[in-house]
Scaffold this motif. Structure first.
Motif, PDB file in Angstrom:
ATOM      1  N   THR A   1      -0.897   0.553 -16.985  1.00  0.00           N
ATOM      2  CA  THR A   1      -1.209  -0.197 -15.768  1.00  0.00           C
ATOM      3  C   THR A   1      -2.374  -1.143 -15.989  1.00  0.00           C
ATOM      4  O   THR A   1      -2.310  -2.338 -15.645  1.00  0.00           O
ATOM      5  CB  THR A   1      -1.525   0.772 -14.610  1.00  0.00           C
ATOM      6  OG1 THR A   1      -0.409   1.622 -14.387  1.00  0.00           O
ATOM      7  CG2 THR A   1      -1.830   0.002 -13.343  1.00  0.00           C
ATOM      8  N   ASP A   2      -3.453  -0.631 -16.578  1.00  0.00           N
ATOM      9  CA  ASP A   2      -4.623  -1.486 -16.831  1.00  0.00           C
ATOM     10  C   ASP A   2      -4.283  -2.613 -17.791  1.00  0.00           C
ATOM     11  O   ASP A   2      -4.769  -3.750 -17.631  1.00  0.00           O
ATOM     12  CB  ASP A   2      -5.766  -0.645 -17.398  1.00  0.00           C
ATOM     13  CG  ASP A   2      -6.393   0.269 -16.356  1.00  0.00           C
ATOM     14  OD1 ASP A   2      -6.141   0.041 -15.150  1.00  0.00           O
ATOM     15  OD2 ASP A   2      -7.086   1.228 -16.737  1.00  0.00           O
TER      16      ASP A   2
ATOM     17  N   GLU B   1       0.094  -2.135  -5.986  1.00  0.00           N
ATOM     18  CA  GLU B   1      -1.082  -2.000  -5.114  1.00  0.00           C
ATOM     19  C   GLU B   1      -2.248  -2.865  -5.581  1.00  0.00           C
ATOM     20  O   GLU B   1      -2.948  -3.489  -4.775  1.00  0.00           O
ATOM     21  CB  GLU B   1      -1.514  -0.532  -5.073  1.00  0.00           C
ATOM     22  CG  GLU B   1      -0.727   0.328  -4.119  1.00  0.00           C
ATOM     23  CD  GLU B   1      -1.376   1.694  -3.939  1.00  0.00           C
ATOM     24  OE1 GLU B   1      -1.642   2.078  -2.788  1.00  0.00           O
ATOM     25  OE2 GLU B   1      -1.627   2.368  -4.952  1.00  0.00           O
ATOM     26  N   ALA B   2      -2.466  -2.892  -6.906  1.00  0.00           N
ATOM     27  CA  ALA B   2      -3.693  -3.498  -7.422  1.00  0.00           C
ATOM     28  C   ALA B   2      -3.602  -5.004  -7.628  1.00  0.00           C
ATOM     29  O   ALA B   2      -4.623  -5.709  -7.550  1.00  0.00           O
ATOM     30  CB  ALA B   2      -4.069  -2.821  -8.748  1.00  0.00           C
ATOM     31  N   PHE B   3      -2.396  -5.535  -7.885  1.00  0.00           N
ATOM     32  CA  PHE B   3      -2.267  -6.959  -8.202  1.00  0.00           C
ATOM     33  C   PHE B   3      -2.346  -7.805  -6.932  1.00  0.00           C
ATOM     34  O   PHE B   3      -1.719  -7.490  -5.916  1.00  0.00           O
ATOM     35  CB  PHE B   3      -0.942  -7.202  -8.922  1.00  0.00           C
ATOM     36  CG  PHE B   3      -0.769  -8.592  -9.437  1.00  0.00           C
ATOM     37  CD1 PHE B   3      -1.659  -9.114 -10.367  1.00  0.00           C
ATOM     38  CD2 PHE B   3       0.278  -9.392  -8.990  1.00  0.00           C
ATOM     39  CE1 PHE B   3      -1.501 -10.409 -10.848  1.00  0.00           C
ATOM     40  CE2 PHE B   3       0.439 -10.684  -9.456  1.00  0.00           C
ATOM     41  CZ  PHE B   3      -0.452 -11.195 -10.393  1.00  0.00           C
ATOM     42  N   ASP B   4      -3.074  -8.911  -7.003  1.00  0.00           N
ATOM     43  CA  ASP B   4      -3.287  -9.753  -5.825  1.00  0.00           C
ATOM     44  C   ASP B   4      -2.097 -10.655  -5.523  1.00  0.00           C
ATOM     45  O   ASP B   4      -1.929 -11.110  -4.386  1.00  0.00           O
ATOM     46  CB  ASP B   4      -4.545 -10.620  -6.006  1.00  0.00           C
ATOM     47  CG  ASP B   4      -5.812  -9.781  -5.978  1.00  0.00           C
ATOM     48  OD1 ASP B   4      -5.771  -8.697  -5.357  1.00  0.00           O
ATOM     49  OD2 ASP B   4      -6.815 -10.207  -6.583  1.00  0.00           O
TER      50      ASP B   4
ATOM     51  N   LEU C   1      -2.352  -5.335 -15.811  1.00  0.00           N
ATOM     52  CA  LEU C   1      -3.224  -6.062 -14.882  1.00  0.00           C
ATOM     53  C   LEU C   1      -4.207  -6.955 -15.639  1.00  0.00           C
ATOM     54  O   LEU C   1      -4.501  -8.083 -15.219  1.00  0.00           O
ATOM     55  CB  LEU C   1      -3.967  -5.070 -13.991  1.00  0.00           C
ATOM     56  CG  LEU C   1      -3.111  -4.289 -12.997  1.00  0.00           C
ATOM     57  CD1 LEU C   1      -3.935  -3.209 -12.298  1.00  0.00           C
ATOM     58  CD2 LEU C   1      -2.483  -5.233 -11.958  1.00  0.00           C
TER      59      LEU C   1
ATOM     60  N   ARG D   1       1.441   1.446  -8.905  1.00  0.00           N
ATOM     61  CA  ARG D   1       0.004   1.154  -9.067  1.00  0.00           C
ATOM     62  C   ARG D   1      -0.235  -0.334  -9.288  1.00  0.00           C
ATOM     63  O   ARG D   1      -1.175  -0.931  -8.740  1.00  0.00           O
ATOM     64  CB  ARG D   1      -0.551   1.958 -10.238  1.00  0.00           C
ATOM     65  CG  ARG D   1      -0.762   3.442  -9.950  1.00  0.00           C
ATOM     66  CD  ARG D   1      -1.160   4.184 -11.216  1.00  0.00           C
ATOM     67  NE  ARG D   1      -2.386   3.628 -11.788  1.00  0.00           N
ATOM     68  CZ  ARG D   1      -2.783   3.861 -13.051  1.00  0.00           C
ATOM     69  NH1 ARG D   1      -2.025   4.590 -13.851  1.00  0.00           N
ATOM     70  NH2 ARG D   1      -3.907   3.340 -13.493  1.00  0.00           N
ATOM     71  N   VAL D   2       0.629  -0.963 -10.091  1.00  0.00           N
ATOM     72  CA  VAL D   2       0.511  -2.407 -10.297  1.00  0.00           C
ATOM     73  C   VAL D   2       0.722  -3.134  -8.970  1.00  0.00           C
ATOM     74  O   VAL D   2      -0.006  -4.089  -8.635  1.00  0.00           O
ATOM     75  CB  VAL D   2       1.535  -2.891 -11.347  1.00  0.00           C
ATOM     76  CG1 VAL D   2       1.571  -4.417 -11.397  1.00  0.00           C
ATOM     77  CG2 VAL D   2       1.195  -2.330 -12.723  1.00  0.00           C
TER      78      VAL D   2
ATOM     79  N   ARG E   1       0.847  -1.197   0.000  1.00  0.00           N
ATOM     80  CA  ARG E   1       0.000   0.000   0.000  1.00  0.00           C
ATOM     81  C   ARG E   1       0.882   1.246   0.000  1.00  0.00           C
ATOM     82  O   ARG E   1       1.838   1.340   0.780  1.00  0.00           O
ATOM     83  CB  ARG E   1      -0.920   0.035   1.232  1.00  0.00           C
ATOM     84  CG  ARG E   1      -1.921  -1.094   1.276  1.00  0.00           C
ATOM     85  CD  ARG E   1      -2.975  -0.844   2.361  1.00  0.00           C
ATOM     86  NE  ARG E   1      -2.369  -0.602   3.670  1.00  0.00           N
ATOM     87  CZ  ARG E   1      -2.003  -1.581   4.508  1.00  0.00           C
ATOM     88  NH1 ARG E   1      -2.154  -2.848   4.160  1.00  0.00           N
ATOM     89  NH2 ARG E   1      -1.477  -1.298   5.688  1.00  0.00           N
TER      90      ARG E   1
END
Length: 794
Positions: A722-723, A761-764, A726, A758-759, A614
């Protein structure tokens, strides 16, 4: 607040406990300042400056006095708050960092020494002229130039010895010499004013006032600026002054007022009371000055200012012959005294700068030694005196003296800016003897005026700029080759201490440093580090940093160690048998700074940090205080891993660009793939209709060519990178993404870049962000940000 408690920390006493003797009174340091400012400059440079500005020489002196008052107020404030030898070097060190401080000290040391060389050569020139022209003394086969340099070296030796003996001996010699020269200058000024009062056409002598335009005034200001830097020498005596917080500001202002007044009066007398006589004109045509007149040939009917410019350093002395009985001889003798006074002051100051650099471990240690009997930095005195003598006999002094003016201007630029930074950072905790008004406008005006003169000075002497730039570049070379390592080692000893260590018998040249703060993150970090170390035939070093309060000495910090050794011992079990793993518990003031210190001290090739995934929603930190500190001050390559539950990677994705960071990311991904027998996909995200895919892929294939690793390539188009990353990772069931950092900004604060973060933060799944170390770029970014950006970490 005591000096030792100051935020700058002051300077240490010598190793044997010797310290400076506090013997100098207010009168003593006023005289030191006047001696440096009047010095040889009023005799050596006045004629040359008149040749540039004409009658506007008076205005040049007045304007120099006016603009120097702004920096004078800065020196008075900081000199009262930090009464330590080193002066501007100490202030720049704290405000702008060690690299800029080294360059400021390097310039100051050189500038004072070159100024001393100018003074001893003017001394030798005056003595030679007196002996050969007035007393017809034999030269014993020596040329006039050789005789001049012989006297110069003798003067350097004598005053080096005087400074070696002690500050009190220095001030006594300075007092005698300066009082004598002030008396003779006073007689000269009175005689000249008396002559002017008896004239009926005085104003005509000052017409035209600007024969070379306003530009001539600026050139004269730049040429004579060296005469107005004596307050820099005053603050160098801080530790040797009685009641420095009160006396240093007084000495700065009193000496400046006296000197500026004398210079203006000398200019008025020189241009208003002297006539161009046939004898003076003939002397000018025959004179070969060391100053190097810019007037190639005198015109048929030259103006007085042209004659003075051609006479160079002899201009004032020859003109005085019209005003006083034996005036030329008297002024030459006074010039000798002035040169000796200025030499004494510059030797004093140069040696104190050398002492500060040695004490701060950027110069060799002998510079910081204090004589146990004389209580002087005797090694620094001897080396500074030697530098003065060597330059006097080997360099084109007129141009190097011009470079000295330039370097003082550049030094004052740094000091003015440092004052702004120090007032804002420490202003509420410092004990001042004087505070300059109208903050921050006073130092800002000082910066602008010094910068203007420095740039305009190129019109007078391009070579001075080349010499100054050359010396600064040499300074950077010395800093990176010698001083930077000593600084870092010194900081490590002060900031970090190992209290527990276990090393395996096997050691390898490639090392991955892994800080462990949480037992839950130990296994994934150790496994990732082992994968990288195995591919590079390396080892892993685990460390846990125990932070110690500022008020607690590091040697007393063992009480703060608790479960860290046990945590590291348990973490070592996750490494395979073929990868050597070591552990160490370290005490430090801050975690991030301690990690970089350990990496530097152990010569690690890579730092691997864990991240909770984060970003911070504050302007102070991005990924966290520890990670930010390490990323912005890395001594080696860096990887930051967002950790997931312990599971082996199977599908590894590497978004690529044509950069060293992306290539490094591909190398790291290959290490993971080889360790876990996973697949690697190189993904290129392009703008719609872009056709640079093949070129980029060809470059990356070379990086990851390995028969043991399955590598495939893919390309997707999208306007949001980024999108696109992902989306592709979700479709292909990717479990690990390795990203190289984005291009670094010079003024803009960039850690890994917006896309990798950003990747992350967003990637699991697992995300590893990597950055290839670039020493020169990192240092340059830190240097620029010290000047133009805010400081990230203290």
């Amino acid at each position: 607040m005591s000096d030792s408690d100051s935020p700058l920390g002051g300077l240490d006493v010598s190793a044997d406990g010797a310290d400076f003797a506090r013997e100098l009174s207010l009168f003593d340091i006023i005289v030191i300042g006047i001696g440096a400012m009047i010095g040889g400059s009023i005799f050596v440079l006045t004629g040359l400056a008149a040749g540039e500005s004409g009658p506007a020489l008076i205005l040049a002196f007045a304007l120099n006095g006016f603009i120097t008052i702004f920096t004078g107020m800065v020196y008075a404030e900081l000199g009262s708050a930090f009464p330590e030898p080193g002066g501007g070097y100490l202030w720049v060190r704290e405000a702008l960092g060690r690299s800029q401080a080294f360059i400021s000290g390097w310039m100051s040391w050189f500038a004072h020494a070159v100024a001393g060389s100018l003074y001893i050569l003017s001394f030798g020139s005056f003595v030679t002229l007196i002996l050969t022209e007035f007393f017809q003394a034999p030269t014993f086969g020596l040329s006039l130039v050789d005789l001049q340099k012989l006297f110069a070296v003798a003067a350097a030796a004598v005053f080096t010895y005087i400074n070696y003996r002690g500050a009190k001996e220095t001030s006594r010699a300075e007092n005698v010499v300066t009082i004598l020269q002030l008396f003779i200058l006073g007689v000269f000024i009175v005689a000249g004013l008396w002559t002017i009062a008896g004239q009926s056409n005085t104003t005509v002598r000052f017409e035209p006032f600007f024969p070379n335009g306003v530009g001539g005034v600026f050139l004269a200001m730049g040429l004579t600026f060296i005469a107005f830097e004596g307050y820099e020498i005053i603050v160098q005596s801080g530790r040797e002054v009685v009641n420095p917080r009160e006396n240093i500001p007084k000495a700065v202002f009193y000496s400046m007022f006296i000197v500026v007044t004398i210079y203006i009066l000398v200019g008025i007398v020189l241009l208003g009371a002297v006539d161009v006589t046939p004898a003076l004109l003939e002397t000018a045509r025959q004179t070969d000055s060391i100053g190097g007149s810019t007037i190639a040939d005198l015109p048929a009917n030259p103006a007085l200012w042209q004659v003075l410019g051609h006479l160079g350093e002899f201009g004032l002395a020859q003109a005085a012959g019209q005003l006083l009985p034996y005036g030329t001889l008297v002024i030459l003798l006074t010039g000798i005294l002035s040169a000796l006074a200025a030499l004494n002051a510059t030797t004093f100051s140069s040696s104190r700068v050398g002492y500060a650099l040695g004490n701060d471990r950027v110069f060799p240690d002998p510079f910081s030694r204090i004589h146990p009997d004389h209580q002087t930095p005797h090694i620094s005195v001897l080396l500074s005196g030697t530098l003065i003598a060597v330059m006097a006999v080997s360099l084109p002094l007129a141009q190097v003296a011009a470079a000295t003016d330039l370097m003082f201007l550049l030094l004052f630029l740094q000091v003015n800016y440092s004052m702004i930074r120090l007032r804002r950072e420490y202003g509420d905790v410092l004990e001042y003897g004087y505070i300059s008004p109208f903050f921050p406008y006073i130092p800002i005006v000082g910066i602008l005026t010094k910068l203007f003169l420095a740039v305009y000075f190129f019109n007078y002497s391009p070579l001075a700029w080349y010499i100054a730039i050359g010396w600064i570049l040499v300074g950077f070379g010395v800093f990176f080759a010698y001083s930077r390592g000593r600084i870092r080692r010194t900081e490590i000893r002060r900031e970090t201490r190992v209290v527990s260590e276990e090393r395996r018998p096997t050691e390898r040249p490639y090392q991955v440093l892994v800080p462990i703060a949480n037992p839950e993150s130990a296994r994934p970090l150790v496994e990732l580090a082992s994968a990288i170390a195995r591919r590079n035939d390396g080892e892993v070093l685990l460390t846990s940093v125990v932070t110690i309060p500022v008020q607690t000495p590091l040697e007393d910090g063992l009480q703060f160690v608790s479960d860290e050794p046990q945590m590291l011992e348990e973490a070592m079990q996750y490494a395979p048998d073929d990868v050597p793993i070591h552990r160490t518990v370290t005490l430090g003031r801050g975690v991030g700074r301690s990690i970089t210190n350990i990496a530097y001290q152990r010569d690690s090739e890579l730092i691997l940090l864990g991240w909770r995934g984060r970003r911070r929603q504050s302007s102070e930190f991005v990924l966290g205080s520890t990670i930010d500190t390490v990323v912005e001050n890395p001594p080696c390559d860096l990887a930051v891993a967002k950790l997931t539950a312990a599971r082996e990677p199977r599908q590894i994705l590497v978004p690529i660009t044509r950069s060293s960071h992306a290539a490094f990311a591909a190398e790291i991904a290959t290490s993971f793939a080889q360790y876990w027998d996973a697949n690697v996909t190189l993904l290129h995200v392009s703008e719609p209709d872009s056709n640079n895919f093949e070129t980029t892929m060809a470059t990356l294939r070379e990086t990851v060519s390995d028969e043991e690793v399955a590598v495939s390539t893919a390309s997707v188009a999208g306007t949001d990178v980024t999108d696109a990353i992902l989306s592709y990772a979700g479709e292909k069931e990717v479990d690990t993404i390795v990203l190289g950092a984005a291009r670094e900004g010079i003024l803009r604060r960039v850690l890994f870049g917006d896309i990798p973060e950003r990747v992350g933060e967003a990637f699991d799944g697992r995300v590893v962000m990597v950055k290839k170390h670039s020493p020169l770029r990192s240092v340059f970014r830190q240097w620029v940000r010290k000047w133009l950006g805010r400081r990230i970490e203290k």
